[in-house]
Structure formats: C-alpha cells, structure tokens
Design an enzyme around this catalytic site. Sequence first.
Site, PDB file in Angstrom:
ATOM      1  N   SER A 130      79.213 -10.859  61.353  1.00 23.92           N
ATOM      2  CA  SER A 130      77.861 -10.651  61.094  1.00 23.92           C
ATOM      3  C   SER A 130      77.169 -11.843  61.723  1.00 23.92           C
ATOM      4  CB  SER A 130      77.483 -10.481  59.567  1.00 23.92           C
ATOM      5  OG  SER A 130      75.939 -10.888  59.281  1.00 23.92           O
ATOM      6  N   TYR A 154      78.346 -14.909  50.812  1.00 27.40           N
ATOM      7  CA  TYR A 154      78.471 -13.727  51.688  1.00 27.40           C
ATOM      8  C   TYR A 154      78.933 -14.460  53.089  1.00 27.40           C
ATOM      9  CZ  TYR A 154      77.709  -9.978  54.964  1.00 27.40           C
ATOM     10  OH  TYR A 154      77.808  -9.338  55.818  1.00 27.40           O
ATOM     11  N   LYS A 158      82.400 -14.263  55.803  1.00 27.19           N
ATOM     12  CA  LYS A 158      82.514 -13.796  56.938  1.00 27.19           C
ATOM     13  C   LYS A 158      82.949 -14.953  58.155  1.00 27.19           C
ATOM     14  CE  LYS A 158      81.089  -9.583  56.593  1.00 27.19           C
ATOM     15  NZ  LYS A 158      82.257  -8.673  56.660  1.00 27.19           N
TER      16      LYS A 158
HETATM   17  P1  NAD Z   1      78.871  -0.425  52.995  1.00 32.89           P
HETATM   18  O1  NAD Z   1      78.692  -1.285  51.541  1.00 32.89           O
HETATM   19  O2  NAD Z   1      77.967   0.675  52.818  1.00 32.89           O
HETATM   20  O3  NAD Z   1      80.372  -0.120  53.230  1.00 32.89           O
HETATM   21  C1  NAD Z   1      81.304  -0.745  52.893  1.00 32.89           C
HETATM   22  C2  NAD Z   1      82.561   0.177  52.416  1.00 32.89           C
HETATM   23  O4  NAD Z   1      83.730  -0.952  51.872  1.00 32.89           O
HETATM   24  C3  NAD Z   1      82.265   0.469  51.138  1.00 32.89           C
HETATM   25  O5  NAD Z   1      82.176   1.973  51.505  1.00 32.89           O
HETATM   26  C4  NAD Z   1      82.658   0.080  49.955  1.00 32.89           C
HETATM   27  O6  NAD Z   1      83.038   1.200  48.843  1.00 32.89           O
HETATM   28  C5  NAD Z   1      84.071  -0.245  50.559  1.00 32.89           C
HETATM   29  N1  NAD Z   1      84.674  -1.384  49.937  1.00 32.89           N
HETATM   30  C6  NAD Z   1      84.290  -2.723  49.489  1.00 32.89           C
HETATM   31  N2  NAD Z   1      85.273  -3.435  49.148  1.00 32.89           N
HETATM   32  C7  NAD Z   1      86.353  -2.893  49.210  1.00 32.89           C
HETATM   33  C8  NAD Z   1      87.891  -3.079  48.758  1.00 32.89           C
HETATM   34  N3  NAD Z   1      88.130  -4.006  48.304  1.00 32.89           N
HETATM   35  N4  NAD Z   1      88.690  -1.904  49.274  1.00 32.89           N
HETATM   36  C9  NAD Z   1      88.448  -0.839  49.737  1.00 32.89           C
HETATM   37  N5  NAD Z   1      86.942  -0.577  50.008  1.00 32.89           N
HETATM   38  C10 NAD Z   1      86.187  -1.496  49.956  1.00 32.89           C
HETATM   39  O7  NAD Z   1      78.496  -1.635  54.017  1.00 32.89           O
HETATM   40  P2  NAD Z   1      78.098  -1.332  55.657  1.00 32.89           P
HETATM   41  O8  NAD Z   1      76.768  -1.952  55.664  1.00 32.89           O
HETATM   42  O9  NAD Z   1      78.632  -0.039  56.132  1.00 32.89           O
HETATM   43  O10 NAD Z   1      79.051  -2.589  56.197  1.00 32.89           O
HETATM   44  C11 NAD Z   1      80.209  -2.397  56.626  1.00 32.89           C
HETATM   45  C12 NAD Z   1      81.047  -3.935  56.904  1.00 32.89           C
HETATM   46  O11 NAD Z   1      79.781  -4.373  57.788  1.00 32.89           O
HETATM   47  C13 NAD Z   1      80.744  -4.918  55.871  1.00 32.89           C
HETATM   48  O12 NAD Z   1      82.107  -5.655  55.992  1.00 32.89           O
HETATM   49  C14 NAD Z   1      79.546  -5.618  56.132  1.00 32.89           C
HETATM   50  O13 NAD Z   1      79.604  -7.218  55.523  1.00 32.89           O
HETATM   51  C15 NAD Z   1      79.556  -5.821  57.528  1.00 32.89           C
HETATM   52  N6  NAD Z   1      78.082  -5.889  57.945  1.00 32.89           N
HETATM   53  C16 NAD Z   1      77.048  -5.026  57.500  1.00 32.89           C
HETATM   54  C17 NAD Z   1      75.835  -5.170  58.126  1.00 32.89           C
HETATM   55  C18 NAD Z   1      74.656  -4.437  57.615  1.00 32.89           C
HETATM   56  O14 NAD Z   1      73.495  -4.785  57.687  1.00 32.89           O
HETATM   57  N7  NAD Z   1      74.970  -3.300  57.059  1.00 32.89           N
HETATM   58  C19 NAD Z   1      75.349  -6.491  58.885  1.00 32.89           C
HETATM   59  C20 NAD Z   1      76.541  -7.466  59.162  1.00 32.89           C
HETATM   60  C21 NAD Z   1      77.975  -7.071  58.682  1.00 32.89           C
HETATM   61  C1  UD1 Z   2      70.219  -9.721  55.573  1.00 37.36           C
HETATM   62  C2  UD1 Z   2      71.091 -11.125  55.058  1.00 37.36           C
HETATM   63  C3  UD1 Z   2      72.376 -11.003  55.870  1.00 37.36           C
HETATM   64  C4  UD1 Z   2      72.839  -9.738  56.145  1.00 37.36           C
HETATM   65  C5  UD1 Z   2      72.073  -8.534  56.578  1.00 37.36           C
HETATM   66  C6  UD1 Z   2      72.676  -7.412  56.605  1.00 37.36           C
HETATM   67  C7  UD1 Z   2      69.700 -12.355  53.727  1.00 37.36           C
HETATM   68  C8  UD1 Z   2      68.892 -13.688  53.805  1.00 37.36           C
HETATM   69  N1  UD1 Z   2      70.110 -12.221  55.024  1.00 37.36           N
HETATM   70  O1  UD1 Z   2      69.729 -10.240  57.103  1.00 37.36           O
HETATM   71  O2  UD1 Z   2      73.113 -12.087  55.656  1.00 37.36           O
HETATM   72  O3  UD1 Z   2      73.898  -9.958  57.053  1.00 37.36           O
HETATM   73  O4  UD1 Z   2      70.812  -8.502  55.611  1.00 37.36           O
HETATM   74  O5  UD1 Z   2      73.224  -6.804  55.447  1.00 37.36           O
HETATM   75  O6  UD1 Z   2      69.710 -11.552  52.733  1.00 37.36           O
HETATM   76  N2  UD1 Z   2      62.024  -8.099  54.387  1.00 37.36           N
HETATM   77  C9  UD1 Z   2      60.858  -7.796  53.919  1.00 37.36           C
HETATM   78  N3  UD1 Z   2      61.065  -7.242  52.550  1.00 37.36           N
HETATM   79  C10 UD1 Z   2      62.110  -6.605  52.066  1.00 37.36           C
HETATM   80  C11 UD1 Z   2      63.217  -6.779  52.653  1.00 37.36           C
HETATM   81  C12 UD1 Z   2      63.233  -7.671  53.796  1.00 37.36           C
HETATM   82  O7  UD1 Z   2      59.842  -8.275  54.309  1.00 37.36           O
HETATM   83  O8  UD1 Z   2      62.079  -6.002  51.022  1.00 37.36           O
HETATM   84  C13 UD1 Z   2      62.018  -8.964  55.738  1.00 37.36           C
HETATM   85  C14 UD1 Z   2      63.096 -10.200  55.567  1.00 37.36           C
HETATM   86  O9  UD1 Z   2      62.240 -11.484  55.184  1.00 37.36           O
HETATM   87  C15 UD1 Z   2      63.479 -10.302  57.227  1.00 37.36           C
HETATM   88  C16 UD1 Z   2      63.395  -8.857  57.707  1.00 37.36           C
HETATM   89  O10 UD1 Z   2      62.502  -8.038  56.689  1.00 37.36           O
HETATM   90  O11 UD1 Z   2      62.458 -10.953  57.903  1.00 37.36           O
HETATM   91  C17 UD1 Z   2      64.950  -8.280  57.676  1.00 37.36           C
HETATM   92  O12 UD1 Z   2      65.360  -8.330  56.484  1.00 37.36           O
HETATM   93  P1  UD1 Z   2      66.764  -7.731  56.141  1.00 37.36           P
HETATM   94  O13 UD1 Z   2      66.680  -6.326  56.508  1.00 37.36           O
HETATM   95  O14 UD1 Z   2      66.968  -8.115  54.669  1.00 37.36           O
HETATM   96  O15 UD1 Z   2      68.110  -8.236  56.885  1.00 37.36           O
HETATM   97  P2  UD1 Z   2      68.244 -10.007  57.201  1.00 37.36           P
HETATM   98  O16 UD1 Z   2      67.366 -10.851  56.417  1.00 37.36           O
HETATM   99  O17 UD1 Z   2      68.226 -10.309  58.811  1.00 37.36           O
END
Ligand code: NAD
Ligand code: UD1
Length: 343
Positions: A130, A154, A158
């Site tokens: 991330s 979190y 990572k």
């Molecule tokens: P998500 O929660 O929708 O998907 C994660 C999946 O992993 C879920 O289905 C959950 O049930 C499963 N899971 C969690 N722990 C587990 C375990 N111990 N064993 C088996 N399954 C398990 O999240 P996502 O948004 O799809 O994210 C996927 C990956 O990408 C995550 O590692 C997350 O940290 C990373 N990531 C997501 C974002 C984002 O904004 N969505 C941003 C950066 C990184």
């Molecule tokens: C957040 C997490 C980041 C994670 C990412 C994906 C924090 C501080 N960071 O990133 O670690 O990898 O999500 O899961 O939580 N915002 C609003 N109102 C809301 C929600 C968000 O104004 O209800 C604003 C936030 O202040 C930010 C932008 O929208 O400026 C995006 O927020 P968000 O979608 O939560 O993503 P990140 O903060 O970039």
Amino acid sequence: MSIQQKQTILVTGGCGYIGSHMCVELLSAGYDVVVLDNLSNSSAASIEAVQRITQKPLTFVQGDIRDANCLQAIFTNHDIQAVLHFAGLKAVGESTELPVKYYDNNMNGTLRLVEAMTTASCKTLVFSSSATVYGLPDKMPITEDADTGATNPYGRTKLMVEEVLKDLYTADPTWRISLLRYFNPVGAHATGEIGEDPNDIPNNLMPFIAQVAVGRRDKLSVYGDDYPTPDGTGVRDYIHVVDLVRGHMKALEFLQDEPKLAIHNLGTGNGYSVLEAVQAFERACGITIPYQITGRRPGDVAVSYADPTKAKEELGWEAQYNLDRMCEDAWRWQSQYPNGFNT
Ligand code: NAD
Ligand code: UD1
C-alpha cells in the site's frame, strides 16, 4: 492457449473487493484459480458472481492463511504456480485499537503462507502492499525509492511484510516476488455484479459517498478543508480496481522472465480532492451528495499521488480509466445492489 494461460494461481483473500476482481481477470485470461478466504471481511456470494461474469468455475477453499494444514492441503491438491496474496485486515482505525489482531493476521498469515510455498517449491508471489508505507511523504509525486515509514499498525504490517519478503529474497534469490504499492482503489467491475461491500460504516471516501447516494447514509463528512491544496480538501490518487488488477497480470508476466524482487506503485499519477471526487460521483449518479466539513482525520496526509513511471517502463502497465469512469462503475454496482452482497 499459451503456457502461462494454463497455470493455476492461488488467490488469498479472493472473496474480497480487489481479490474478486482479480479472479475475473485471471479466469478471463484462461488461468485456473484457487481462492483461499476465511470470509472474515467478505461473502462467498462474490465468487459466485465472479463465476457468473466469467462463465468459468473456480475452486473455493474456506480457510485461514494462518492454518498451515489448510495451506499444505491446497499445495498438495493443486499444482499452484503463483500466489496473489490479498488476504489481510485493512481498517486503519481498528488496527490502532486491536494491533495484535492485525500483526497476527497480516504478519503470521504471510509467514505461514511463504512457509507453505517454500515446502511446495512455489516461489512466485505478488503481495498487496500500500502507499501507506510512504508514511508522511515529503515530495510529490511519490516514487518507489521514497523514504518509507508507517504511521499506524496496519501500515506497519505492510512495511514489515515487505521487509520479510526482501529478506526472504536475499536469503534465496530463486524467489520471484512483486511488491505492489496500491494508491486508492475504487470503482467496480463494469457489469456492476461485484464491487466494494464494506461490512460496517465505510472508512474510505468512495464507498461512503456511494452509500450516501443510494440513501443508506444521510451525508458525507469531509475531513478538513484547511489543507494546503487548491480547495483545502485532501488530494488522493484514485485508481480503478480493474486497472489495478490488470497491473497484477503484468506483474505476473514480469516475474516470468527471471527470479527477482520488484517494487511498483500502482496509481494513475493524478490527484483529485475530496470535493472533486464528490462532484465526479454526482455526475455519475445524478444525485446531489450532501456533505459537511468536519475536522481533519488523525493520520491523514494532505496530498498523496503516485509516480507510475516505473510500472509503465518495467511492467508495460498504465491505468486506463479516469475518475468519471470509476464513479460510474461504482454507482452501477451500488445502485444494482444497494446493500451489497446482502441485497
Ligand atoms: P477486503 O477486506 O475486501 O479483502 C481481503 C480478503 O481477505 C477478505 O475477503 C477477507 O475475508 C480475507 N482475509 C482476511 N484475513 C484472512 C485470513 N487470515 N485468511 C484468509 N482470508 C483472510 O480488502 P481489499 O480491499 O480487497 O484488499 C485486499 C488487499 O489489498 C489487502 O491486503 C489490503 O490491505 C490491500 N490494500 C487494499 C487497499 C484498499 O484501499 N482497498 C489499499 C492498499 C492495499
Ligand atoms: C486510507 C488509509 C490507508 C489505506 C487506504 C486504503 C487512513 C489514514 N489511511 O487511505 O492507510 O491504505 O485508506 O484502505 O485511514 N475522507 C473524507 N470523508 C470520509 C472518508 C475520507 O473526507 O468519510 C477523505 C480523507 O480525509 C482523504 C480522502 O477522503 O483525504 C481519501 O480517504 P480514504 O478513502 O479513507 O483513503 P486514504 O486516507 O488515502
């Protein structure tokens, strides 16, 4: 069909938001797919939808990545060539309240996974990292060689997993490891059959806006309008989830050439403010999104956007979809399934 299209890929966390989109892409490209997910933050309905979209079957194992026996059974029963490792917990706020839960799930889970891979001589791994590993970045756009430093548990999981995987590669350079640092994944599959389905109140901006649009929430709280940005609200690099998973396909190809450990940003390189995101969503859904300005959210940075040059040059990948398309696809999913997979 090429050799690589016959491969079997293990997708951990494949029932989740990004993992389910990954499964669509893999099945469509001709791969066999095994999903391992404990359903802690998802529903098996997502992979039923994946199979409906692709008209192709996949193997679903409900289990935990921390369960060594479960992993061993998967690697024994399937000839897995590569692992795409999405399974993890991702809620920043919860991670500060329950850090041990996060370290156990994300760290121990990854350790058990790479142990099982080592035993099975499967040494190709793509890890969902991330942009959070850049901590409080001091220059924009962010390149992969920027300083790292997480600001919450979190983020530290990572960063620590990245370090573990670097050490693993140093100790055994026959591994092929891709660390993909996602910026802000949003949007949904164009069919509107799968999308982001937060269990509780959404932490992230786009799913919150979508739930306001569909009438599940009254209004959006905009976390601060006094940042040093053009309209005062936070700026982020939103990337369509389908572009994101296509980046993983390119990363898999990149790992085929030779053993390596590579790090790539997956972002568009464009930053949009919270208010610009609200306006784009309003254009997509035709509904006004009520909002109020509240205080800043602790831990937020003012601006974050990627320099995606390295992914373009090395992976031959760049994002195709703009913010309007991200919102249109997110809205199609949200309006078709107002309560997500429980609709
Ligand atoms: P998500 O929660 O929708 O998907 C994660 C999946 O992993 C879920 O289905 C959950 O049930 C499963 N899971 C969690 N722990 C587990 C375990 N111990 N064993 C088996 N399954 C398990 O999240 P996502 O948004 O799809 O994210 C996927 C990956 O990408 C995550 O590692 C997350 O940290 C990373 N990531 C997501 C974002 C984002 O904004 N969505 C941003 C950066 C990184
Ligand atoms: C957040 C997490 C980041 C994670 C990412 C994906 C924090 C501080 N960071 O990133 O670690 O990898 O999500 O899961 O939580 N915002 C609003 N109102 C809301 C929600 C968000 O104004 O209800 C604003 C936030 O202040 C930010 C932008 O929208 O400026 C995006 O927020 P968000 O979608 O939560 O993503 P990140 O903060 O970039």
